[in-house]
Design a protein around this motif. Structure first.
Motif, mmCIF file in Angstrom:
data_model
loop_
_atom_site.group_PDB
_atom_site.id
_atom_site.type_symbol
_atom_site.label_atom_id
_atom_site.label_comp_id
_atom_site.label_asym_id
_atom_site.label_seq_id
_atom_site.Cartn_x
_atom_site.Cartn_y
_atom_site.Cartn_z
ATOM 1 N N TYR A 127 -6.833 10.474 -26.033
ATOM 2 C CA TYR A 127 -7.545 10.487 -27.319
ATOM 3 C C TYR A 127 -8.808 11.340 -27.220
ATOM 4 C CZ TYR A 127 -4.345 6.796 -28.656
ATOM 5 O OH TYR A 127 -3.205 6.091 -28.948
ATOM 6 N N ARG A 128 -9.448 11.283 -26.065
ATOM 7 C CA ARG A 128 -10.662 12.084 -25.873
ATOM 8 C C ARG A 128 -10.343 13.579 -25.885
ATOM 9 N NH1 ARG A 128 -15.303 9.732 -23.684
ATOM 10 N NH2 ARG A 128 -15.179 7.465 -23.631
ATOM 11 N N ALA A 129 -9.236 13.965 -25.245
ATOM 12 C CA ALA A 129 -8.875 15.388 -25.189
ATOM 13 C C ALA A 129 -8.551 15.916 -26.589
ATOM 14 C CB ALA A 129 -7.701 15.590 -24.242
ATOM 15 N N VAL A 178 -2.323 10.779 -35.036
ATOM 16 C CA VAL A 178 -2.824 10.887 -33.650
ATOM 17 C C VAL A 178 -2.207 9.780 -32.799
ATOM 18 C CG1 VAL A 178 -4.893 10.718 -32.188
ATOM 19 C CG2 VAL A 178 -4.968 12.039 -34.312
ATOM 20 N N ARG A 179 -2.201 8.575 -33.317
ATOM 21 C CA ARG A 179 -1.654 7.454 -32.540
ATOM 22 C C ARG A 179 -0.152 7.638 -32.303
ATOM 23 N NH1 ARG A 179 -5.619 4.360 -31.337
ATOM 24 N NH2 ARG A 179 -4.285 3.278 -29.881
ATOM 25 N N ARG A 180 0.539 8.105 -33.338
ATOM 26 C CA ARG A 180 1.988 8.296 -33.181
ATOM 27 C C ARG A 180 2.261 9.323 -32.072
ATOM 28 N NH1 ARG A 180 4.445 10.961 -37.328
ATOM 29 N NH2 ARG A 180 2.924 10.189 -38.821
ATOM 30 N N ARG A 197 -6.367 0.353 -25.114
ATOM 31 C CA ARG A 197 -6.704 -0.694 -26.097
ATOM 32 C C ARG A 197 -5.444 -1.384 -26.626
ATOM 33 N NH1 ARG A 197 -10.248 1.865 -24.522
ATOM 34 N NH2 ARG A 197 -12.375 2.148 -25.264
ATOM 35 N N ASP A 198 -4.341 -0.633 -26.642
ATOM 36 C CA ASP A 198 -3.119 -1.141 -27.290
ATOM 37 C C ASP A 198 -1.925 -1.075 -26.334
ATOM 38 O OD1 ASP A 198 -2.998 1.602 -27.086
ATOM 39 O OD2 ASP A 198 -1.919 1.883 -28.956
ATOM 40 N N ILE A 199 -2.198 -1.029 -25.053
ATOM 41 C CA ILE A 199 -1.100 -0.802 -24.100
ATOM 42 C C ILE A 199 -0.187 -2.036 -24.031
ATOM 43 C CG2 ILE A 199 -0.503 -0.029 -21.754
ATOM 44 C CD1 ILE A 199 -2.197 1.955 -23.515
ATOM 45 N N HIS A 225 -20.650 0.623 -31.958
ATOM 46 C CA HIS A 225 -19.903 1.368 -32.972
ATOM 47 C C HIS A 225 -18.420 1.444 -32.587
ATOM 48 C CE1 HIS A 225 -19.036 4.485 -35.885
ATOM 49 N NE2 HIS A 225 -18.640 5.315 -34.928
ATOM 50 N N ARG A 226 -18.158 1.780 -31.317
ATOM 51 C CA ARG A 226 -16.764 1.915 -30.862
ATOM 52 C C ARG A 226 -16.059 0.563 -30.822
ATOM 53 N NH1 ARG A 226 -17.358 5.058 -25.526
ATOM 54 N NH2 ARG A 226 -15.148 4.734 -25.362
ATOM 55 N N ASP A 227 -16.769 -0.470 -30.375
ATOM 56 C CA ASP A 227 -16.176 -1.826 -30.353
ATOM 57 C C ASP A 227 -15.698 -2.193 -31.749
ATOM 58 O OD1 ASP A 227 -16.953 -2.022 -27.744
ATOM 59 O OD2 ASP A 227 -18.390 -3.648 -28.034
ATOM 60 N N THR A 250 -11.264 -3.207 -35.345
ATOM 61 C CA THR A 250 -11.017 -3.468 -36.772
ATOM 62 C C THR A 250 -10.110 -2.422 -37.420
ATOM 63 O OG1 THR A 250 -13.021 -2.268 -37.387
ATOM 64 C CG2 THR A 250 -13.222 -4.658 -37.137
ATOM 65 N N ARG A 251 -9.737 -1.380 -36.671
ATOM 66 C CA ARG A 251 -8.912 -0.339 -37.309
ATOM 67 C C ARG A 251 -7.557 -0.931 -37.739
ATOM 68 N NH1 ARG A 251 -8.222 2.415 -31.645
ATOM 69 N NH2 ARG A 251 -6.525 1.152 -30.866
ATOM 70 N N GLU A 252 -6.937 -0.222 -38.683
ATOM 71 C CA GLU A 252 -5.699 -0.731 -39.269
ATOM 72 C C GLU A 252 -4.531 -0.700 -38.276
ATOM 73 O OE1 GLU A 252 -3.793 0.731 -43.136
ATOM 74 O OE2 GLU A 252 -5.953 0.533 -43.519
HETATM 75 O O1 DC Z 1 -11.083 4.124 -22.664
HETATM 76 P P1 DC Z 1 -11.977 5.172 -23.349
HETATM 77 O O2 DC Z 1 -13.365 4.698 -23.638
HETATM 78 O O3 DC Z 1 -11.974 6.460 -22.625
HETATM 79 O O4 DC Z 1 -11.271 5.438 -24.764
HETATM 80 C C1 DC Z 1 -11.807 6.325 -25.698
HETATM 81 C C2 DC Z 1 -11.451 5.869 -27.090
HETATM 82 O O5 DC Z 1 -10.061 6.054 -27.311
HETATM 83 C C3 DC Z 1 -11.763 4.434 -27.439
HETATM 84 O O6 DC Z 1 -12.984 4.329 -28.142
HETATM 85 C C4 DC Z 1 -10.634 3.997 -28.304
HETATM 86 C C5 DC Z 1 -9.547 4.983 -28.067
HETATM 87 N N1 DC Z 1 -8.376 4.423 -27.381
HETATM 88 C C6 DC Z 1 -7.422 3.832 -28.157
HETATM 89 O O7 DC Z 1 -7.578 3.724 -29.355
HETATM 90 N N2 DC Z 1 -6.290 3.376 -27.580
HETATM 91 C C7 DC Z 1 -6.109 3.486 -26.256
HETATM 92 N N3 DC Z 1 -4.973 3.037 -25.718
HETATM 93 C C8 DC Z 1 -7.102 4.066 -25.452
HETATM 94 C C9 DC Z 1 -8.242 4.512 -26.041
#
Ligand code: DC
Length: 260
Positions: free
Chosen positions: A77-79, A142-144, A164-166, A213-215, A220-222
């Motif tokens: 996601y960062r890349a 992006v997620r797909r 986060r969603d593994i 902010h990131r938490d 809370t994202r859909e």
């Molecule tokens: O683990 P990280 O902080 O490098 O992740 C960066 C961002 O990517 C984090 O704020 C949320 C997103 N992310 C995600 O939505 N789903 C993942 N499986 C991993 C990261």
């Protein structure tokens, strides 16, 4: 006993009758062979949790101890975020996010993640990328795009992936799911120490605001918000050393491998 058909080059032969004891022995042997193959190919370990809980450190060390592959899902996601920043891609206005993704190739190498052939492992760790990545990772195309690639990586098993969603979305069938937790002030201090080593001008409050902010967005994202999967084990590392948390996670992993 009837019912066993031997097929040679697609030609079914006559049913062969075999003794029930032989039937059981064959199935037992088949079961043992499959079990050994499962143990050899390994399990999938999913590690999820909020930012800066130490997921990548744990996942990397655990993969090393088990001889597994480690994948940092956040790096993907960062890349993508870095690519959007560099190309001034206005993801809020632009309906072409899906098309833009077609120009992105992500590969993991020994140095970390490569974006279109360039190692960007350092470039994706800036506060600029961190400030935007949660918004970008909440976008459905992006997620797909990312999840499809992650699921392919899991086909061979023997994998530790953090994110986060593994455990909830990418590998709901993972044999071991760990939900890593640490108190917010401890997470902020860890992140601040990491970032201020590279950039001494960085402010503690700035790091805290970024984490909060990131938490908020991540949980809370859909699509696929951060959640502890029902079958995930909670590991609170607020008061643990790196070695202590690693030993706990390794014991859990070995128990799952043995149970195969
Ligand atoms: O683990 P990280 O902080 O490098 O992740 C960066 C961002 O990517 C984090 O704020 C949320 C997103 N992310 C995600 O939505 N789903 C993942 N499986 C991993 C990261």
């Amino acid at each position: 006993m009837h019912g066993i058909y031997w097929v040679v080059r697609g030609v079914p032969l006559k049913p062969k009758s075999i003794h029930p004891a032989e039937f059981l022995l064959r199935n037992f042997l088949l079961y043992r062979i499959l079990s050994v193959l499962c143990v050899m190919s390994g399990i999938i370990i999913a590690i999820d949790g909020f930012s800066s809980t130490g997921k990548s450190t744990l996942a990397k060390q655990l993969a090393k101890r088990l001889g597994y592959v480690y994948i940092d899902s956040g790096a993907m996601y960062r890349a993508i975020t870095l690519y959007f920043i560099r190309n001034n891609f206005d993801w809020k206005q632009d309906a072409e996010v899906g098309d833009a993704l077609q120009n992105i190739e992500l590969v993991f190498g020994p140095e970390g993640i490569y974006l279109n052939g360039e190692c960007v492992e350092q470039a994706i760790r800036t506060l600029e990328v961190s400030s935007l990545v949660s918004e970008i990772s909440a976008l459905e195309p992006v997620r797909r795009f990312v999840v499809a690639q992650q699921q392919k990586m899991g086909l061979k098993k023997g994998l530790v992936m953090d994110g986060r969603d593994i455990g909830t979305t990418v590998f709901p069938q993972a044999e071991l799911k760990i939900y890593l937790f640490a108190q917010p002030e401890i997470r902020t201090q860890r992140r601040y120490n990491e970032l201020s080593a590279k950039n001494p001008a960085i402010q503690f409050d700035e790091v805290l605001a970024n984490l909060q902010h990131r938490d908020h967005i991540d949980s809370t994202r859909e699509i696929s918000p951060l959640r502890q999967a029902k079958d995930a084990v909670l590991l609170d590392n607020s008061a643990l050393t790196l070695n202590e948390q690693l030993d706990i996670a390794e014991a859990w992993a070995r128990a799952r491998i043995q149970a195969l």
